[in-house]
Design a protein around this motif. Structure first.
Motif, PDB file in Angstrom:
ATOM      1  N   ALA A   1      -8.275  18.081   9.611  1.00 28.69           N
ATOM      2  CA  ALA A   1      -9.297  18.010   8.557  1.00 28.69           C
ATOM      3  C   ALA A   1      -9.135  16.739   7.736  1.00 28.69           C
ATOM      4  CB  ALA A   1      -9.200  19.241   7.654  1.00 28.69           C
ATOM      5  N   SER A   2      -7.906  16.386   7.386  1.00 20.26           N
ATOM      6  CA  SER A   2      -7.661  15.185   6.579  1.00 20.26           C
ATOM      7  C   SER A   2      -8.000  13.916   7.342  1.00 20.26           C
ATOM      8  CB  SER A   2      -6.199  15.158   6.130  1.00 20.26           C
ATOM      9  OG  SER A   2      -5.945  14.061   5.290  1.00 20.26           O
ATOM     10  N   THR A   3      -7.658  13.873   8.634  1.00 17.08           N
ATOM     11  CA  THR A   3      -7.942  12.679   9.436  1.00 17.08           C
ATOM     12  C   THR A   3      -9.444  12.475   9.611  1.00 17.08           C
ATOM     13  OG1 THR A   3      -5.853  12.998  10.645  1.00 17.08           O
ATOM     14  CG2 THR A   3      -7.501  11.544  11.642  1.00 17.08           C
ATOM     15  N   ILE A   4     -10.169  13.550   9.886  1.00 19.94           N
ATOM     16  CA  ILE A   4     -11.632  13.445  10.022  1.00 19.94           C
ATOM     17  C   ILE A   4     -12.246  12.950   8.714  1.00 19.94           C
ATOM     18  CG2 ILE A   4     -13.754  14.765  10.351  1.00 19.94           C
ATOM     19  CD1 ILE A   4     -12.217  16.576  12.269  1.00 19.94           C
ATOM     20  N   GLN A   5     -11.769  13.498   7.602  1.00 13.14           N
ATOM     21  CA  GLN A   5     -12.297  13.083   6.297  1.00 13.14           C
ATOM     22  C   GLN A   5     -12.090  11.590   6.057  1.00 13.14           C
ATOM     23  OE1 GLN A   5      -9.753  13.553   3.104  1.00 13.14           O
ATOM     24  NE2 GLN A   5     -11.303  13.954   1.534  1.00 13.14           N
TER      25      GLN A   5
ATOM     26  N   HIS B   1       4.863  19.326   3.314  1.00 14.03           N
ATOM     27  CA  HIS B   1       6.195  19.928   3.247  1.00 14.03           C
ATOM     28  C   HIS B   1       6.708  19.977   1.812  1.00 14.03           C
ATOM     29  CE1 HIS B   1       6.032  19.278   7.574  1.00 14.03           C
ATOM     30  NE2 HIS B   1       7.082  20.071   7.696  1.00 14.03           N
ATOM     31  N   ILE B   2       6.347  19.003   0.988  1.00 12.14           N
ATOM     32  CA  ILE B   2       6.748  19.041  -0.421  1.00 12.14           C
ATOM     33  C   ILE B   2       6.121  20.249  -1.114  1.00 12.14           C
ATOM     34  CG2 ILE B   2       6.479  17.874  -2.645  1.00 12.14           C
ATOM     35  CD1 ILE B   2       6.808  15.230  -1.203  1.00 12.14           C
ATOM     36  N   ILE B   3       4.841  20.489  -0.841  1.00 11.09           N
ATOM     37  CA  ILE B   3       4.168  21.665  -1.417  1.00 11.09           C
ATOM     38  C   ILE B   3       4.885  22.935  -0.997  1.00 11.09           C
ATOM     39  CG2 ILE B   3       2.064  23.055  -1.343  1.00 11.09           C
ATOM     40  CD1 ILE B   3       0.467  20.488  -1.150  1.00 11.09           C
ATOM     41  N   HIS B   4       5.209  23.017   0.276  1.00 14.34           N
ATOM     42  CA  HIS B   4       5.848  24.231   0.795  1.00 14.34           C
ATOM     43  C   HIS B   4       7.219  24.445   0.160  1.00 14.34           C
ATOM     44  CE1 HIS B   4       5.642  27.463   3.724  1.00 14.34           C
ATOM     45  NE2 HIS B   4       6.891  27.222   4.068  1.00 14.34           N
ATOM     46  N   LEU B   5       7.972  23.358  -0.038  1.00 15.15           N
ATOM     47  CA  LEU B   5       9.303  23.492  -0.635  1.00 15.15           C
ATOM     48  C   LEU B   5       9.206  23.879  -2.109  1.00 15.15           C
ATOM     49  CD1 LEU B   5      11.122  20.416   0.959  1.00 15.15           C
ATOM     50  CD2 LEU B   5      11.463  22.830   1.496  1.00 15.15           C
ATOM     51  N   ILE B   6       8.251  23.280  -2.828  1.00 15.10           N
ATOM     52  CA  ILE B   6       8.097  23.608  -4.244  1.00 15.10           C
ATOM     53  C   ILE B   6       7.681  25.065  -4.431  1.00 15.10           C
ATOM     54  CG2 ILE B   6       6.767  23.094  -6.341  1.00 15.10           C
ATOM     55  CD1 ILE B   6       6.656  20.217  -5.463  1.00 15.10           C
TER      56      ILE B   6
ATOM     57  N   ILE C   1       0.827  -1.201   0.000  1.00 13.12           N
ATOM     58  CA  ILE C   1       0.000   0.000   0.000  1.00 13.12           C
ATOM     59  C   ILE C   1       0.865   1.257   0.000  1.00 13.12           C
ATOM     60  CG2 ILE C   1      -1.634   1.345   1.386  1.00 13.12           C
ATOM     61  CD1 ILE C   1      -2.864  -1.249   2.337  1.00 13.12           C
ATOM     62  N   LEU C   2       2.009   1.210   0.700  1.00 20.18           N
ATOM     63  CA  LEU C   2       2.811   2.416   0.907  1.00 20.18           C
ATOM     64  C   LEU C   2       3.373   2.977  -0.383  1.00 20.18           C
ATOM     65  CD1 LEU C   2       3.955   4.319   3.025  1.00 20.18           C
ATOM     66  CD2 LEU C   2       5.955   2.827   3.205  1.00 20.18           C
TER      67      LEU C   2
ATOM     68  N   PRO D   1       1.477  10.641   8.621  1.00 20.45           N
ATOM     69  CA  PRO D   1       2.815  10.805   8.009  1.00 20.45           C
ATOM     70  C   PRO D   1       2.740  11.161   6.531  1.00 20.45           C
ATOM     71  CG  PRO D   1       2.346   8.479   8.418  1.00 20.45           C
ATOM     72  CD  PRO D   1       1.265   9.268   9.098  1.00 20.45           C
ATOM     73  N   GLY D   2       1.751  10.600   5.832  1.00 21.62           N
ATOM     74  CA  GLY D   2       1.639  10.897   4.403  1.00 21.62           C
ATOM     75  C   GLY D   2       1.339  12.360   4.145  1.00 21.62           C
ATOM     76  N   GLN D   3       0.359  12.914   4.851  1.00 21.67           N
ATOM     77  CA  GLN D   3       0.009  14.315   4.632  1.00 21.67           C
ATOM     78  C   GLN D   3       1.107  15.259   5.104  1.00 21.67           C
ATOM     79  OE1 GLN D   3      -2.092  15.059   2.639  1.00 21.67           O
ATOM     80  NE2 GLN D   3      -4.226  14.635   3.123  1.00 21.67           N
TER      81      GLN D   3
END
Length: 507
Positions: free
Chosen positions: A448-452, A425-430, A103-104, A418-420
């Motif tokens: 928000a992501s965990t609740i979703q 951080h990838i978004i922030h670096l880009i 899955i990872l 961990p995924g989000q």
């Protein structure tokens, strides 16, 4: 009707039990399954003749043709026997480590795809066509949502057939694939037209008017994007599933997330390109847009003829429209929220993160739904569900019950944090950030992501079992509902998180 003492049925059950319980890494080949089938072929003919004389016919429902016609009754008997005895084959057995690794890798790759979608959407929203025809932003979630309506359901159906070992020959395999791809092109054309109509209606209700040039451009963009994206992604999905089978990887863990996220990237790139091209030629060559629309519409009878040649796609051709249309309406509601959020200065920047939270949620719930569907196909007849607590009444049972699917649900939920964090951080670096995102923003985004994902996984357990209890195939029905709900929940929760951050002065 199934005859309990039929030697044919018992032989079929033994064959299915033998091949269905093998571990990944030693997946039986088509020739091995076909060789085993030849051992009971003569008995099958005698049993069939006997049933015909008695005037009995096997029960059929819309999920039957997804499996081989000759093997379906035998596998149904096996599922009935295991269900009544309280036992059930979980299908291809997996250790926790094997499941996490399988899955990872696609989860990370799919996550990078969603990050790319967010960055691309942030880039193209400054194009002339997006500035002048803002209705396209409402079209984005609806068209991207087709990945759950079409690509993910195709991946889930083919994964189930591969996992149950029910494809007898290469010819049957390609007939199944050809029928499903033709059906998918038909559905893409219809859904593209439907997405355009929904966006037009929503815009008309909100603004009270809409120029004819905008209507023509939206129609051509929606149809062109849906048609071309569906064709490209269908080929990719078939290749991923066949490759997974060949190297011994469970396609349930791989096919749906890859189909979803890279499907988003392909679809958004095509949407932006088509819309900008049509916008540049609309004033000079308007007939080009009309001719392209006419071409797509004229191909509808061709796709109907091809898809009707195979029993699986023929059944879905008549009965598979309900979840697609419902999911399209739900995704369009999420698009309306996104359109209003982008134009609100309070929610500035949300367009970058919306595809990420929606894509990750959709990918994880599609894996869970596909695994549950495969388990039900292997162990139970349509209408029969395992005994035990109902996850609809107690969502926590989805994660802390007994069984492989409950364990995998917990693994999928744990992967969110961990995924989000990595994707954030990838978004922030880009984007060129020299510092890490603020702690408060990170907490709100992760919450928000965990609740979703928690809500989606709980709903998946409930929806899949409810569909199976009603005799409907979850591979074709559940994923459109779940991914559309994921888009709506993700966009709404992310908008709420941005609003709360603005209220406390964090933005």
């Amino acid at each position: 009707m199934v005859v309990p003492n039929s030697p044919t049925k018992m032989s079929q059950s033994r064959i299915l039990r033998t091949h269905g319980s093998q571990q990944y890494g030693s997946v039986p080949t088509i020739s091995e399954i076909s060789g085993s089938l030849r051992n009971w072929s003569s008995h099958r003919c005698l049993s069939t003749d006997s049933n015909s004389l008695e005037g009995e016919s096997p029960e059929c429902n819309e999920s039957d043709p997804l499996l081989s016609n000759e093997l379906w009754n035998g596998s149904r008997l096996n599922r009935s026997m295991t269900a009544k005895s309280g036992e059930g084959s979980s299908g291809p057995t997996e250790s926790v480590c094997s499941m996490v690794l399988q899955i990872l890798v696609p989860f990370v790759l799919a996550g990078l795809g969603t990050v790319s979608v967010g960055m691309l959407l942030d880039f193209v929203q400054s194009w002339d066509v997006f500035q002048d025809i803002t209705e396209i932003l409402i079209l984005v979630p609806a068209v991207l949502g087709m990945k759950g309506n079409l690509e993910m359901t195709l991946a889930s159906r083919l994964s189930t057939v591969v996992n149950t070992g029910e494809i007898e020959s290469t010819r049957d395999m390609w007939m199944l694939i050809g029928g499903n791809l033709a059906l998918k092109q038909l559905q893409a054309t219809v859904l593209g037209l439907l997405a355009f109509l929904i966006v037009t209606i929503l815009t008309w209700i909100a603004d009270g008017e809409m120029p004819l040039s905008h209507i023509v451009l939206l129609c051509s963009t929606s149809l062109s994007t849906a048609f071309v994206a569906s064709l490209l992604q269908g080929i990719v999905v078939v290749g991923v599933i066949m490759g997974s089978k060949r190297i011994g990887i469970n396609p349930d863990n791989v096919a749906t997330p890859l189909a979803g996220s890279f499907g988003d990237l392909i679809t958004l790139a095509l949407l932006a390109s088509f819309s900008q091209w049509f916008y540049s030629i609309m004033d000079f060559y308007p007939h080009v847009l009309y001719l392209m629309d006419l071409l797509y519409m004229s191909l509808i009878p061709v796709w109907m003829m091809i898809s009707s040649k195979h029993p699986a796609s023929q059944i879905l051709l008549r009965t598979g429209w309900e979840p697609l249309i419902t999911a399209m309406v739900i995704s369009s509601a999420g698009g309306l929220i996104l359109d209003k959020a982008v134009s609100d200065p309070i929610l500035i920047g949300i367009v970058i993160y919306a595809p990420v939270i929606n894509g990750v949620g959709g990918n994880l719930v599609s894996i869970h739904s596909s695994r549950i569907s495969t388990h039900l196909h292997l162990n139970y007849s349509p209408g029969e569900v395992p005994d035990g607590p109902r996850s609809c009444l107690n969502p926590c049972y989805t994660f802390f019950g007994s069984g492989a699917n409950h364990r995998s649900a917990l693994v999928l939920l744990i992967l969110v944090l961990p995924g989000q964090l990595v994707f954030l951080h990838i978004i922030h670096l880009i984007k060129g950030g020299l510092t890490l995102p603020s702690a408060l923003f990170t907490v709100f985004f992760l919450l928000a992501s965990t609740i979703q994902v928690f809500l989606l996984l709980s709903l998946a357990d409930c929806i899949v079992h409810c569909l199976w209890r009603r005799g409907k195939d979850p591979d074709s029905y559940s994923i459109p509902y779940l991914t559309a709900l994921g888009d709506l929940l993700g966009t709404a929760l992310l908008s709420l998180a941005f609003f709360l951050l603005w209220c406390i002065g964090e933005l």
